[in-house]
Design a protein around this motif. Structure first.
Motif, PDB file in Angstrom:
ATOM      1  N   ILE A   1       0.583  -1.220  -0.107  1.00 24.69           N
ATOM      2  CA  ILE A   1       0.127  -0.295   0.076  1.00 24.69           C
ATOM      3  C   ILE A   1       0.791   1.246   0.307  1.00 24.69           C
TER       4      ILE A   1
ATOM      5  N   GLN B   1      -2.082   3.841  -2.819  1.00 17.22           N
ATOM      6  CA  GLN B   1      -2.919   2.952  -4.615  1.00 17.22           C
ATOM      7  C   GLN B   1      -2.590   1.092  -3.308  1.00 17.22           C
ATOM      8  N   ILE B   2      -2.649   0.420  -4.135  1.00 17.18           N
ATOM      9  CA  ILE B   2      -3.013  -0.656  -3.947  1.00 17.18           C
ATOM     10  C   ILE B   2      -1.742  -1.883  -4.804  1.00 17.18           C
TER      11      ILE B   2
ATOM     12  N   GLY C   1      -6.826   2.048  -6.061  1.00 16.52           N
ATOM     13  CA  GLY C   1      -6.620   3.110  -5.893  1.00 16.52           C
ATOM     14  C   GLY C   1      -7.710   4.201  -5.474  1.00 16.52           C
ATOM     15  N   THR C   2      -7.777   4.891  -4.684  1.00 15.22           N
ATOM     16  CA  THR C   2      -8.219   6.114  -4.533  1.00 15.22           C
ATOM     17  C   THR C   2      -7.618   7.268  -3.778  1.00 15.22           C
TER      18      THR C   2
ATOM     19  N   VAL D   1      -9.806   2.261   1.081  1.00 16.31           N
ATOM     20  CA  VAL D   1      -8.742   1.352   0.840  1.00 16.31           C
ATOM     21  C   VAL D   1      -8.921  -0.157   1.251  1.00 16.31           C
TER      22      VAL D   1
END
Length: 104
Positions: free
Chosen positions: A21, A33-34, A44-45, A72
């Motif tokens: 992450i 983001q992942i 992601g957010t 997330v």
């Protein structure tokens, strides 16, 4: 926080072969983001998303970081990564304030 520190942290995470992450923050926004072990972004957010920023007075505070963390968490469940180990790449930011609120 230098680029050298960021590169070193990311190299250590990719060397372990786990999903990570990654976060990024500015004075106005907070992003997460992942990434998979190869560095490809899975999702992601951020506080730029309308679903996250709805109901927030400002998007650069601890409350906004908590809301991004909750989004997330939903994304991790959606990607079925909750049983796998995840590494937290704080990108050289000190584990304090918005970064700590995001993790909580």
């Amino acid at each position: 926080m230098s680029d050298r520190v960021k590169r070193k942290v990311r190299a250590n995470i990719r060397g372990r072969g786990v999903h990570s992450i990654c976060i990024s923050k500015t004075s106005r926004h907070f992003r997460a983001q992942i990434c998979d072990p190869a560095g490809v972004v899975l999702g992601g957010t951020s506080t730029l998303n309308k679903s996250v920023s709805k109901g927030l007075k400002t998007t650069g505070n601890i409350e906004a970081a908590k809301k991004v963390g909750a989004e997330v968490a939903k994304l991790i469940k959606k990607l079925a990564l909750n049983d796998q180990p995840l590494a937290f790449d704080r990108s050289g930011y000190i584990y304090h304030g918005r970064v700590a609120a995001f993790v909580d």
